[in-house]
Design a protein around this motif. Structure first.
Motif, mmCIF file in Angstrom:
data_model
loop_
_atom_site.group_PDB
_atom_site.id
_atom_site.type_symbol
_atom_site.label_atom_id
_atom_site.label_comp_id
_atom_site.label_asym_id
_atom_site.label_seq_id
_atom_site.Cartn_x
_atom_site.Cartn_y
_atom_site.Cartn_z
ATOM 1 N N ILE A 2 0.830 -1.199 0.000
ATOM 2 C CA ILE A 2 0.000 0.000 0.000
ATOM 3 C C ILE A 2 0.869 1.255 0.000
ATOM 4 O O ILE A 2 0.549 2.243 -0.672
ATOM 5 C CB ILE A 2 -0.964 -0.006 1.206
ATOM 6 N N GLU A 3 1.983 1.218 0.726
ATOM 7 C CA GLU A 3 2.881 2.373 0.754
ATOM 8 C C GLU A 3 3.452 2.651 -0.636
ATOM 9 O O GLU A 3 3.667 3.807 -1.002
ATOM 10 C CB GLU A 3 4.009 2.138 1.754
ATOM 11 N N LYS A 6 0.785 4.436 -2.718
ATOM 12 C CA LYS A 6 0.600 5.845 -2.353
ATOM 13 C C LYS A 6 1.538 6.762 -3.133
ATOM 14 O O LYS A 6 1.285 7.967 -3.236
ATOM 15 C CB LYS A 6 0.810 6.028 -0.850
ATOM 16 N N ASN A 15 -7.909 6.392 -0.246
ATOM 17 C CA ASN A 15 -7.549 6.050 1.127
ATOM 18 C C ASN A 15 -7.052 4.605 1.193
ATOM 19 O O ASN A 15 -7.045 3.887 0.188
ATOM 20 C CB ASN A 15 -8.731 6.276 2.082
ATOM 21 N N ASP A 16 -6.649 4.175 2.399
ATOM 22 C CA ASP A 16 -6.067 2.843 2.541
ATOM 23 C C ASP A 16 -7.041 1.733 2.142
ATOM 24 O O ASP A 16 -6.650 0.725 1.530
ATOM 25 C CB ASP A 16 -5.602 2.617 3.979
ATOM 26 N N GLN A 20 -6.416 -0.878 -0.841
ATOM 27 C CA GLN A 20 -6.483 -2.321 -0.610
ATOM 28 C C GLN A 20 -7.355 -2.985 -1.669
ATOM 29 O O GLN A 20 -7.066 -4.101 -2.128
ATOM 30 C CB GLN A 20 -7.036 -2.607 0.787
#
Length: 220
Positions: A2-3, A6, A15-16, A20
């Motif tokens: 996920i990082e 970003k 958003n996270d 996902q």
């Protein structure tokens, strides 16, 4: 993972939880140097986001000669055009160094566009940029001399792929002379002459797959 997502401009507004979801519909693939992701004129089956490495986008003429159109860097996306219009691939894509990509197949990609306007708008903006670049390239080939085309291409590569410290911009380009000449639309000999002249004037220094522009000398 996920990082890493970003850092991709296409997903910067998500958003996270949404990121996902991207991971749940995507597959990570690793391509070695020289691997072809897709060929010109074949049906488009997937959309790609480059996480690491470099991908060249190119076409071939009727006699087999290659024309490099662009160099894709980490954080950029490609391969969406044929998924949107349903036509065959307009170009080929090949890894020019070990590369890691996220692959999203056609149906999940189109669903993503339906539900995330920010992503749709970014892709529309990117397609518009490519069209403008194509129009500008046609103008350059028509009206600019070889030296000016080489200089302009170096500056464009610096803007997209360069790292600046003070007046110097270092550009890491995993392309050979033939490929750089194709991008600039000049013969290889003309490219070599211009680069040699820039080095003699200390405007440019080069290493292995790396060039450094001294902007203070270029402006002078």
């Amino acid at each position: 993972m996920i990082e890493m997502l970003k850092k991709v401009q296409l997903f910067e507004s998500l958003n996270d939880e949404q990121l996902q979801h991207i991971l749940s519909i995507a597959n990570k693939q690793i391509f070695s140097t020289g691997s072809v992701l897709f060929h010109e004129n074949e049906p488009g089956a997937a959309f790609y986001v480059l996480l690491k490495g470099s991908i060249k986008i190119f076409t071939r003429g009727s006699s087999g000669e290659e024309k490099v159109l662009s160099l894709i860097g980490a954080g950029e996306s490609f391969g969406e055009l044929s998924l949107i219009d349903g036509r065959p691939r307009s170009a080929s894509a090949q890894a020019v160094e070990p590369s890691t990509v996220l692959t999203v197949t056609a149906k999940p990609f189109l669903e993503l566009l339906r539900h995330h306007f920010d992503i749709t708008h970014h892709i529309m903006t990117e397609l518009c940029r490519r069209l403008r670049d194509t129009n500008q390239h046609v103008y350059d080939l028509t009206f600019l001399d070889a030296r000016t085309r080489v200089l302009k291409n170096l500056i464009l590569l610096a803007n997209r792929h360069g790292s600046r410290i003070g007046n110097k911009i270092t550009i890491r380009i995993p392309l050979n002379y033939d490929e750089l000449a194709q991008m600039a639309g000049v013969p290889k000999q003309a490219l070599s002459q211009v680069l040699r002249d820039l080095e003699d004037r200390l405007i440019l220094s080069s290493g292995s797959n790396e060039y450094t522009l001294d902007l203070s000398r270029l402006n002078g």
